[in-house]
Design an enzyme around this catalytic site. Structure first.
Site, PDB file in Angstrom:
ATOM      1  N   GLU A 200       0.849  -1.189   0.000  1.00  8.41           N
ATOM      2  CA  GLU A 200       0.000   0.000   0.000  1.00  8.41           C
ATOM      3  C   GLU A 200       0.882   1.235   0.000  1.00  8.41           C
ATOM      4  O   GLU A 200       1.690   1.437   0.892  1.00  8.41           O
ATOM      5  CB  GLU A 200      -0.891   0.018   1.237  1.00  8.41           C
ATOM      6  CG  GLU A 200      -2.040  -0.941   1.102  1.00  8.41           C
ATOM      7  CD  GLU A 200      -2.345  -1.609   2.408  1.00  8.41           C
ATOM      8  OE1 GLU A 200      -2.161  -0.983   3.453  1.00  8.41           O
ATOM      9  OE2 GLU A 200      -2.752  -2.766   2.372  1.00  8.41           O
TER      10      GLU A 200
ATOM     11  N   ASP B 216      -4.994   8.310  10.803  1.00  7.88           N
ATOM     12  CA  ASP B 216      -3.640   7.819  11.026  1.00  7.88           C
ATOM     13  C   ASP B 216      -3.119   8.126  12.422  1.00  7.88           C
ATOM     14  O   ASP B 216      -3.420   9.166  12.987  1.00  7.88           O
ATOM     15  CB  ASP B 216      -2.682   8.453  10.010  1.00  7.88           C
ATOM     16  CG  ASP B 216      -2.971   7.967   8.600  1.00  7.88           C
ATOM     17  OD1 ASP B 216      -3.327   6.788   8.457  1.00  7.88           O
ATOM     18  OD2 ASP B 216      -2.861   8.775   7.664  1.00  7.88           O
TER      19      ASP B 216
END
Lengths: 253, 400
Positions: free
Chosen positions: A45, A56
């Site tokens: 990814e 995140d």
């Protein structure tokens, strides 16, 4: 057949690595991809950095901030990846936030991914209903797999909807928060893994968040098809650099 | 249109036509759904409405008055009226939605309220609501704003809130939102993010608007009581747009009322020198919702600036974005300089020191009055200026 489906069909537990494009150095992207493939990683990814990432944890945020500061942006990433299929053959996914894709133009973005040989996208903030009503047609047109995330809080009903809308795998977030777990998976996670496994979904699941060594990788892949490592890999890049990628991958399996 | 309007917008996914929605990672999806369900279930209940009404009357001191500006109208023409939200408890309209959000949080069994603040008005209001309901409170604030709005930082701390300084990026409102989201994401189950305006993912733009509607409902009745008619013009400043949605919501189906949202023009209309989101932005996604956004070609939010810390945000409420497209509201820009002039003008002509945010609306009202001397203008004076005194005097000096 899309490379992602093919890889899953091989049946081996998938080791997937996430890294932020443009980190540690702006032009490291291609080299990191090549190193990861060479060392036996199954799926990658590539993170397109964004300044306001809601999903995140701190490590990935810091790498994104650093990459943006060095000048990473959408067009540059496409430029770096334009010949990637000459040297890398494992499935590649771009993971990012919706606004950069929306500003680039969703169709133009998907078209570019298709030309380069990107196999799928993960856009954690693109809602399922918006995807289905506006963008699914475009993803299909360019042969891109859209990967949805589920968490321990996601209801069974929602998981079934996501399973119906998916055609590659489901990204199973191991914990309810962005910080994830750092000390292995506890009873709560095991219960969640078992619950999902018992649902007999048609799409395989790949677990992300909180996987940082051989032990957590093994735990996560007991019932799931694979696992994704992000923060731990970025931390390793920060302290040991691109040259030590092989050492990191070998420590996992 | 009114009844129908509030049931039509937003739709059940939280969209105001193309704007709004919930562009959020799945870690938040389930919690937002729970908040939405709870809001629909609880906020329409008799006990919730009764409790909120009692709080508004006995604790906040509502209704706040509408006041006719004698000297200002005399000087500039027109008939200028102020809806005195500066007299709402804590000195701004923000407490209207904070008490509602905190009451909802209590019903949801949340332990801690988290929010961002720009000028500190939302932070003070939320810290007040937390004290009232016995909840913990954590406010994220950019370091630049903490220095500029020091009195509000002290107020929040006196009220028992934990003020978290935000030191990344421009250290102002956008970064404070990032930081508050991050704190919320660590524990979305026992905490709740009480966002400070009609922004953020669904259901916040709807909830905050609904809690702020009291401003418009009161003002419309009061103005009619005083004049026997509706105002020709309604003016409010727009950062995220909570006070503006509050007052505009009562006039959306009155075609004889012109509605003006006033955006911060900052130092100039050059990149990074203003926060005129509606005027110069284009549709994008920021902090979980779609709206007009100031951003670069890669979709990164642009740096913004305004003398008013509560207005310098690169996004704006989704409902405002829709109202602009529908041409229901006209969005205008006022510069820092015009704002400072209006700040002193209202102080010296009427004895009312406005917040720098609200001074933007006053500045535009003065312009409108000069251009339309026969018309009436209702300004939402969203907050008082105590927090801005030192900053204004130190930076701009006292006029002669």
């Amino acid at each position: 057949m899309n490379r992602i489906n093919q890889k899953i069909k091989e049946g081996k537990k998938i080791l997937s690595i996430y890294f932020t494009a443009g980190y540690p150095e702006l032009n490291d992207t291609v080299r990191i991809l090549e190193e990861l493939e060479k060392n036996g990683v199954d799926l990658i990814e590539i993170g397109l950095p964004f300044s306001d990432p809601l999903a995140d944890g701190p490590t990935i945020q810091e790498s994104s901030t650093a990459a943006l500061k060095k000048g990473m942006h959408t067009e540059l990433l496409f430029e770096q990846l334009k010949d990637i299929r000459k040297s890398v053959s494992i499935p590649l996914i771009i993971m990012g936030y919706f606004n950069p894709v929306f500003q680039y133009g969703v169709e133009a973005f998907c078209k570019k991914c298709h030309e380069i040989g990107i196999d799928g996208l993960i856009l954690p903030d693109l809602p399922l209903d918006v995807y289905q009503s506006e963008y699914e047609v475009i993803f299909k047109k360019y042969g891109l797999i859209n990967v949805f995330l589920i968490t321990p809080q996601t209801s069974d009903e929602r998981i079934k909807q996501i399973d119906d809308a998916s055609n590659g795998f489901i990204y199973m977030v191991s914990s309810a928060s962005t910080t994830g777990t750092t000390k292995g998976f506890g009873e709560e996670q095991q219960h969640y893994f078992d619950r999902i496994s018992a649902m007999k979904l048609k799409n395989p699941q790949i677990v992300g968040f909180g996987i940082n060594n051989a032990e957590t990788f093994k735990q996560a892949t007991r019932s799931a098809a694979g696992a994704i490592i992000g923060s731990a890999f970025i931390k390793h890049l920060t302290s040991h650099g691109v040259d030590a990628i092989s050492k990191f991958v070998k420590s996992i399996r | 249109m009114t009844d129908n309007y509030f049931k039509t917008y937003p739709n059940k996914e939280g969209f105001f036509n193309e704007y709004g929605g919930a562009f959020i990672p799945p870690m938040l999806e389930e919690e937002m759904r729970k908040i939405t369900d709870a809001y629909y279930a609880i906020s329409k209940s008799h006990s919730f409405i009764s409790e909120l009404r009692s709080i508004r009357k006995h604790y906040q001191g509502r209704p706040t008055p509408v006041y006719y500006c004698n000297r200002l109208s005399e000087k500039y023409g027109g008939r200028i009226y102020l809806k005195r939200e500066d007299l709402n408890h804590t000195g701004a309209h923000k407490l209207n939605h904070c008490m509602g959000e905190a009451l909802l949080a209590k019903h949801l069994g949340k332990k801690k309220l988290i929010a961002e603040t720009g000028a500190g008005q939302h932070g003070v209001a939320l810290a007040t609501a937390a004290a009232y309901f016995g909840l913990e409170c954590e406010i994220h604030m950019g370091e630049v704003d903490m220095a500029k709005e020091h009195p509000n930082v002290v107020r929040m701390r006196i009220l028992g809130a934990n003020v978290v300084p935000v030191s990344h990026g421009l250290k102002t409102l956008k970064e404070a939102v990032d930081s508050a989201f991050e704190a919320y994401m660590k524990d979305p189950i026992t905490t709740i993010y009480c966002i400070g305006s009609v922004v953020g993912p669904h259901p916040f733009p709807m909830m905050v608007r609904d809690f702020q509607r009291v401003v418009g409902i009161e003002a419309k009745a009061q103005f009619f009581d005083m004049t026997g008619e509706l105002p020709d013009n309604v003016v409010a400043c727009v950062g995220g747009g909570s006070n503006a949605m509050g007052i505009f919501s009562a006039f959306l189906d009155d075609s004889e009322c012109s509605l003006y949202g006033v955006e911060p023009g900052g130092r100039s209309m050059e990149h990074g020198e203003h926060a005129a989101t509606m005027t110069l932005g284009k549709p994008g996604v920021i902090h979980g919702f779609k709206c007009y956004t100031l951003q670069d070609e890669n979709g990164e939010p642009s740096p913004v600036y305004s003398v008013a810390s509560g207005l310098d945000y690169p996004g704006v409420g989704p409902e405002h974005s829709m109202l602009k497209d529908l041409k229901k509201v006209t969005y205008e820009v006022v510069s820092d300089k015009e704002t400072i002039d209006a700040f002193y003008e209202l102080s010296r002509m009427e004895g009312i020191i406005p917040a720098l945010e609200s001074a933007h609306a006053v500045a535009y009202a003065i312009k409108l009055a000069q251009e339309n001397p026969r018309e009436s203008i209702l300004v939402n004076l969203s907050g008082r200026g105590d927090k801005d005194l030192d900053y204004v005097v130190d930076t701009y000096g006292l006029p002669d």
